[in-house]
Scaffold this active site. Structure first.
Site, short mmCIF file in Angstrom:
data_model
loop_
_atom_site.label_atom_id
_atom_site.label_comp_id
_atom_site.label_asym_id
_atom_site.label_seq_id
_atom_site.Cartn_x
_atom_site.Cartn_y
_atom_site.Cartn_z
N VAL A 154 13.93 -12.57 54.05
CA VAL A 154 13.68 -13.48 55.16
C VAL A 154 14.33 -14.84 54.91
CG1 VAL A 154 11.86 -14.69 56.44
CG2 VAL A 154 11.52 -12.32 55.73
N GLU A 155 14.24 -15.33 53.68
CA GLU A 155 14.70 -16.68 53.37
C GLU A 155 16.22 -16.81 53.32
OE1 GLU A 155 13.43 -19.58 52.99
OE2 GLU A 155 11.27 -19.22 53.01
N SER A 156 16.87 -15.88 52.63
CA SER A 156 18.30 -16.07 52.33
C SER A 156 19.15 -14.85 52.56
CB SER A 156 18.44 -16.49 50.86
OG SER A 156 17.96 -15.43 50.02
N TYR A 261 7.30 -16.09 60.40
CA TYR A 261 7.60 -15.85 58.99
C TYR A 261 6.94 -14.56 58.47
CZ TYR A 261 8.85 -17.30 54.24
OH TYR A 261 9.41 -17.38 52.99
#
Length: 412
Positions: A154-156, A261
């Site tokens: 999800v982040e990167s 998220y």
């Protein structure tokens, strides 16, 4: 043949031997100890065992009964997971939790989003190959839900070198201030936010700390705080509770990115739980980490390590994205990651700073940086392209060369 290949063949052979041995033992056990069942008299007919006539009451009409060992053989036989995805699925803890209709709709929306672009999932999961098994191990050792191992998705998009326009960097997308607060070193030669090992440890510490400090161990709320900040989440939680709600993640009104998220995380975990259902092909990732760690007390360049270990410099640079100038300085970082199949004896020589081996590695197509050197001057001296020099040596900051740094002069 690499160590991993030898190990796989050995495990396959050993596993086959064990299974055959157990089956033979089961057969012997059934012949030696199985009780007899006599066919009752008085049943007539010609088509089924229950109606077949018994013409001779003295005839031995017994047949062996399955032993408990045989009955439960396959159920009791435990096979070690064959890939990292299986291990990850077994560590999921949130997939069977029931959600409200509204919450499930938020998850389903992201499932459809990811499902509509399977090539994107393929790219990201392929990028996760060097890291997933090790991160899953770290998450599991802390007793955290396996879904946490997918936060970098999800982040990167599992890119260790990812940098956002806001200044976040690395697999876990730490902002500079947050990284500093968590002890991640940043200087001209090294960025701990890009170092997968140190940043993963910092991220898991951070999640656990926030969960314990603010949310009575609730990791979903800690994930929201990881994204939006604890202050934002705490205000949203108080507002929800003032309205008679429990104040769980799904009750909160948060910034849009934070609202999505956890649904994103649950969506990708759902797809990984059953990739065939969603027409997704996951790359093969072994259960063991793809790298080994070498502790160093002395400076060494990736060029030196590459030649000493007989590993491409590009492979070392990929595993060590935190090294900004193609070398490791123990004052900033002490651990070098190398492909796991590298010979252990050579790793020991590198770790111990074997002077002769390093000197041999430094010979050939290399240049040791001296005070006043610049990339343009070095490139001109050896008649090579400056951009090639930067690429071969994985240099992120061309203006930050250090005296003593070793540069390779070829792409080998």
């Amino acid at each position: 043949m690499t160590y991993r290949t030898i190990r796989q063949r050995f495990m396959l052979s050993a596993g086959s031997t064990v299974i055959v041995g157990l089956m033979l033992a089961a057969a012997a056990s059934s012949q030696a100890s199985a009780p007899a069942y006599k066919t009752p008299t008085g049943f007539t007919g010609a088509s089924t065992p229950s109606s077949r006539s018994v013409s001779n009451s003295s005839m031995d009409t017994t047949k062996p009964s399955p032993t408990a060992f045989q009955t439960h053989f396959w159920e009791a036989l435990e096979l070690k997971p064959q890939d990292a995805w299986t291990t990850l699925r077994e560590s999921f803890q949130w997939q069977n939790a029931s959600l409200s209709v509204e919450a499930q709709a938020r998850v389903d929306e992201w499932i459809e989003h990811y499902r509509s672009s399977p090539e994107n999932i393929a790219t990201i999961t392929e990028r996760a190959t060097p890291w997933l098994a090790w991160i899953t191990q770290q998450v599991s050792e802390r007793g955290l839900p396996g879904e946490v191992a997918l936060i970098p998705f999800v982040e990167s998009s599992f890119d260790p070198g990812a940098k956002s326009h806001r200044g976040a960097a690395g697999l876990w997308q730490f902002m500079p201030g947050t990284g500093d607060a968590l002890g991640l070193v940043r200087n001209g030669n090294y960025d701990g936010r890009l170092d997968v090992v140190t940043s993963t440890d910092a991220a898991l510490n951070y999640l656990e700390m926030q969960a314990d400090q603010w949310y009575e161990g609730d990791l979903m709320l800690s994930l929201a705080a990881y994204n939006a900040g604890a202050g934002t989440v705490n205000r949203a939680q108080r507002q929800a509770q003032s309205q008679g709600l429990n104040g769980e993640y799904w009750d909160l009104s948060l910034p849009q990115e934070t609202m999505q998220y956890v649904p994103k995380l649950k969506a990708i975990a759902t797809i990984i739980s059953d990739p065939e259902r969603y027409d997704v092909i996951l790359p093969e990732i072994h259960t063991e980490p793809a790298f080994a760690k070498v502790q160093l007390a002395h400076a060494v360049s990736l060029s030196e390590a590459s030649q000493m270990l007989d590993v491409s410099q590009a492979a070392l640079a990929e595993l060590n994205p935190g090294l900004l100038n193609g070398s490791i300085d123990p004052s900033s970082a002490q651990t070098l990651l190398v492909p796991e199949e590298v010979d252990a004896q050579v790793l020991a020589q590198l770790s111990q700073g074997n002077g002769q081996a390093l000197a041999q590695a430094a010979s050939g197509d290399t240049h040791r940086v001296e005070s006043g050197d610049s990339l343009s001057a070095i490139a001109a001296r050896y008649n090579i392209d400056q951009q090639d020099l930067i690429r071969w040596n994985a240099i992120d900051r061309p203006g930050a060369l250090q005296p003593g740094q070793l540069l390779t002069l070829s792409g080998r």
